[in-house]
Design an enzyme around this catalytic site. Structure first.
Site, PDB file in Angstrom:
ATOM      1  N   ASP A 261       0.879  -1.143   0.000  1.00  0.00           N
ATOM      2  CA  ASP A 261       0.000   0.000   0.000  1.00  0.00           C
ATOM      3  C   ASP A 261       0.932   1.212   0.000  1.00  0.00           C
ATOM      4  OD1 ASP A 261      -2.055   1.767   0.025  1.00  0.00           O
ATOM      5  OD2 ASP A 261      -3.183   0.751   1.593  1.00  0.00           O
TER       6      ASP A 261
HETATM    7  C1  BGC Z   1      -4.944   3.204  -0.162  1.00  0.00           C
HETATM    8  C2  BGC Z   1      -4.977   2.174  -1.261  1.00  0.00           C
HETATM    9  C3  BGC Z   1      -4.812   2.855  -2.574  1.00  0.00           C
HETATM   10  C4  BGC Z   1      -3.507   3.638  -2.572  1.00  0.00           C
HETATM   11  C5  BGC Z   1      -3.224   4.373  -3.848  1.00  0.00           C
HETATM   12  C6  BGC Z   1      -3.733   4.123  -0.248  1.00  0.00           C
HETATM   13  O1  BGC Z   1      -3.881   5.195   0.609  1.00  0.00           O
HETATM   14  O2  BGC Z   1      -4.971   2.568   1.087  1.00  0.00           O
HETATM   15  O3  BGC Z   1      -6.183   1.464  -1.222  1.00  0.00           O
HETATM   16  O4  BGC Z   1      -4.859   1.915  -3.628  1.00  0.00           O
HETATM   17  O5  BGC Z   1      -3.557   4.605  -1.546  1.00  0.00           O
HETATM   18  O6  BGC Z   1      -4.078   5.438  -4.017  1.00  0.00           O
END
Ligand code: BGC
Length: 733
Positions: free
Chosen positions: A266
């Site tokens: 993540d």
């Molecule tokens: C989120 C993810 C997301 C990523 C990219 C993170 O803050 O938890 O689900 O895919 O950002 O935007």
């Protein structure tokens, strides 16, 4: 003369040679060869630096390919409800393109509420086509974190509280996305069940809870959906961050489940080079390792899996086989996606996709209550319909965090209700929230008393009030980065509803939310509709259900407790939720959602699997062909469902399994089969639901394996976890 002759001969030879050279493709580019052979060959041509470059971001949403070899970059996009607008290379700001407005599909809670895997398939196909059209390698979704608490700000992005339902629903989504040559990315693996302290909270859960509740949908995504990428979660599990967690990634995902794709962090989920190197991570995204809040030009080189990783490889503290494995996984993903010359072209923001969004929305809406058949609204008998509530007009595709979308077209409930009922509609906002903002709450500047007074005035003279309220995508509502602060409705809606009910009893509540909410007014309101976040076609779907053009057939994918402390996670001290800021213990263990309510005899407000219809159904007593089964057997339940009312509709038959006299604690019952049946008025169909005896198993902590006990079990045929129609005893030998 001689010279001329040799000159011509030489030219002919060069020509012939270059023609053959053109025909012989290098192995890694030859699509007639197996991918594994191509991966091996490409890897053999790469330098150590080039391999490391595959393992970390080069911009906010991309990572490098190998330009020298014609291997393209990897481009990722959120996910999961549509393809997010383009983001700037180096910052979170929108790139402000004019051609990236997508179809917004309903939130995954709504998809799960359809209880129809065919809806997952058409959803996956359509969103996959949009991602392909935008030339994405990876679509960052779907999410299958289990619904543990109604306060979790991201429940709307997931598929509810039951591992069997989530597993059945997630597989077709993934398969259809990937048919477009776009990798789905199942997230957030694992135990990211709240947003509070998500970056560091250390979750302690038993092996049983892990295996029986929190992992099955991920496992189905990998072993059945054959997903090509997995995103690690932000939190820790047993003292190690999930993005480089040896147990979750190496042992379970890669060794046990044989996952051959890439593990992506993540954004900002990596914290340590040696762990990132050794514990199963493949691509690091989003880490601001420069210690500043803004990126610096070479920030990406400082990622844990960038120069620091290269250093360790050069020193020999990390063997080269480690980077070879990571790079092979990234190459495999690229060969499966952007380097597959047969992948289709995709399409974007089309009418067909809007139809898919509407269809899923209509199948996912849940009719929770309909006393006196106040719904559907009968236009011929109504002169004045007061629509009240901010959610009747508010955009619900914007906000909520990374799943926020720039929708090509979003039709509001008010617009569609007005299109259907014309001048009979009057509108009052009733209450107001502030605008969505990342990581903070901005209160509204409207005067609450004025808004309420206007709404009550309009409600008083209306034949019926359609209250469109609920939560929204603001911080502390259904939004990433924070949990809800209260189980009650926000922005004064409970008070507003109480005052409306004093002047008009005919109130239909349409709840727009991705979470259960307290309903202190539930007894006094004749009709309640759970309408989720429905995306581009929210308005038409809601209007069609309220007018009866569409007969609601959704069923709840999670329980609505009466009060927060009726929920398992909230029945214990702070260590259970939200933790002590460092540690969190899942004290309800395997008793999540209805498993808790049913086992502890705590009546819910609305049960898991509940959902009404404008027609009625009769389910017959199920037959089975024998009483005694082996552990590898399948119990076939055969029964009929009849539509006994006057309009076409659909019922979801649900099978829950109970073990009698179990040697370990088992939930009162667990969902192990379901089928959605569409029936015309009066129609009767014979239905068959197969239930695998293997699915009766629990995780045996002694042998660290699944175990089915010999003995007595009961199969409960039900129309919700709270409404069991028949019980069928079986024995396992
Ligand atoms: C989120 C993810 C997301 C990523 C990219 C993170 O803050 O938890 O689900 O895919 O950002 O935007």
């Amino acid at each position: 003369m001689y010279n001329k002759f040799f000159g011509i001969l030489l030219l002919i030879l060069i020509g012939a040679f270059s023609l053959t050279a053109q025909k012989v493709k290098p192995v890694y580019l030859d699509e007639t060869r197996p991918i594994e052979e191509r991966v091996k060959h490409a890897l053999s041509l790469m330098t150590l630096e080039e391999k490391v470059a595959l393992c970390h971001a080069q911009s906010k949403f991309s990572s490098k390919g190998v330009a020298r070899l014609g291997i393209p970059e990897v481009w990722m996009s959120d996910g999961p409800h549509g393809v997010r607008e383009e983001i700037l290379w180096d910052s979170w700001s929108e790139a402000k393109w004019t051609n990236d407005s997508c179809t917004a599909f309903p939130a995954l809670t709504c998809l799960a509420a359809s209880w129809n895997p065919e809806m997952s398939a058409i959803y996956g196909k359509a969103v996959g086509e949009e991602a392909r059209y935008r030339n994405k390698t990876v679509l960052l979704g779907p999410g299958v974190n289990i619904y543990r608490t109604p306060l979790n700000g991201r429940n709307f992005e997931y598929m509810g509280e039951d591992p069997f339902l989530a597993s059945q629903m997630v597989v077709p989504y993934i398969q259809e996305v990937q048919k477009n040559g776009v990798a789905a990315c199942i997230k957030h693996y694992a135990l990211n069940n709240q947003e509070v302290w998500r970056g560091h909270i250390d979750v302690q859960a038993s092996d049983r809870a892990l295996r029986e509740i929190y992992l099955p949908a991920f496992k189905a995504a990998v072993t059945e959906g054959k997903v090509w990428s997995v995103m690690g979660a932000y939190n820790q599990f047993r003292g190690e961050h999930c993005c480089h967690n040896n147990l979750l990634l190496n042992k379970i995902l890669k060794d046990e489940w044989k996952f051959d794709g890439t593990v992506v962090t993540d954004w900002g989920g990596a914290h340590n080079t040696m762990q990132a190197a050794m514990n199963g991570l493949d691509i690091e995204m989003g880490t601001g390792t420069d210690g500043m809040t803004r990126s610096i030009s070479n920030a990406y080189d400082n990622y844990y899996l960038a120069l620091p990783f290269l250093d360790e490889l050069k020193k020999g503290t990390v063997p080269e086989s480690v980077v070879n494995d990571k790079a092979s996984r990234v190459l495999r993903m690229i060969f499966r996606t952007t380097m597959d010359s047969r992948r289709p072209w995709g399409s974007f923001a089309t009418d067909e996709h809007a139809q898919v969004a509407r269809k899923v929305a209509e199948e996912g809406i849940v009719l929770l209550k309909n006393a006196g058949n106040i719904l559907p609204l009968d236009a011929s008998k109504l002169k004045n319909i007061a629509v009240i509530g901010e959610n009747a007009t508010r955009s619900m595709t914007v906000g909520g965090g990374s799943s926020s979308l720039k929708a090509h077209n979003e039709i509001s409930p008010l617009k569609s209700l007005t299109a259907k009922f014309g001048s009979k509609i009057t509108y009052a906002m009733g209450y107001a929230s502030g605008p969505p903002a990342w990581g903070r709450e901005i209160p509204s500047k409207f005067n609450a008393d004025t808004l309420r007074a206007e709404a009550v005035r309009k409600a008083r003279i209306a034949d019926v009030v359609v209250f469109v309220g609920g939560l929204n995508k603001n911080h502390f509502q259904d939004c990433e980065g924070g949990d809800r602060l209260s189980y009650n409705l926000p922005f004064g809606q409970d008070q507003l509803l109480a005052e409306i009910l004093k002047v008009n009893k005919n109130v239909v509540v349409v709840l727009v939310s991705g979470n259960a909410v307290a309903m202190p007014w539930a007894d006094r309101v004749p009709a309640i509709v759970q309408a989720w976040y429905l995306g581009s076609e929210a308005g038409p779907a809601i209007a069609n259900v309220l007018s009866g053009e569409v007969n609601p057939s959704g069923k709840l994918p999670f329980t609505f407790p009466v009060k927060l402390t009726d929920n398992g996670a909230h029945s214990f001290d702070q260590l259970s939720y939200p933790g002590d800021s460092i540690l969190q213990v899942y004290k309800e263990d395997i008793l999540v959602g209805y498993r808790w309510h049913d086992t502890k005899n705590i009546a819910p407000l609305f049960a898991f699997g509940h959902g009404l219809s404008y027609t009625s159904f009769e389910v017959s007593k199920p037959q089975i062909d024998k009483k005694l089964y082996t552990k590898g057997g399948i119990v076939e339940l055969t029964f009929s469902v009849q539509n006994t009312g006057k309009v076409a509709g659909a019922e979801v038959a649900q099978v829950y399994v109970t073990q009698k006299n179990a040697p370990v604690m088992r939930p009162a019952k667990e969902l192990k089969g379901f089928k959605k049946v569409f029936l015309k008025a009066g129609e009767k169909q014979t239905i068959n639901i197969p239930v695998k005896v293997q699915d009766f198993a629990y995780w045996d902590e002694k042998s660290s394996d699944w175990k089915v006990d010999a003995g007595e079990f009961v199969l409960n045929l039900a129309t919700s976890s709270g409404d069991v129609k028949f019980q069928v005893p079986v024995r396992v030998k």
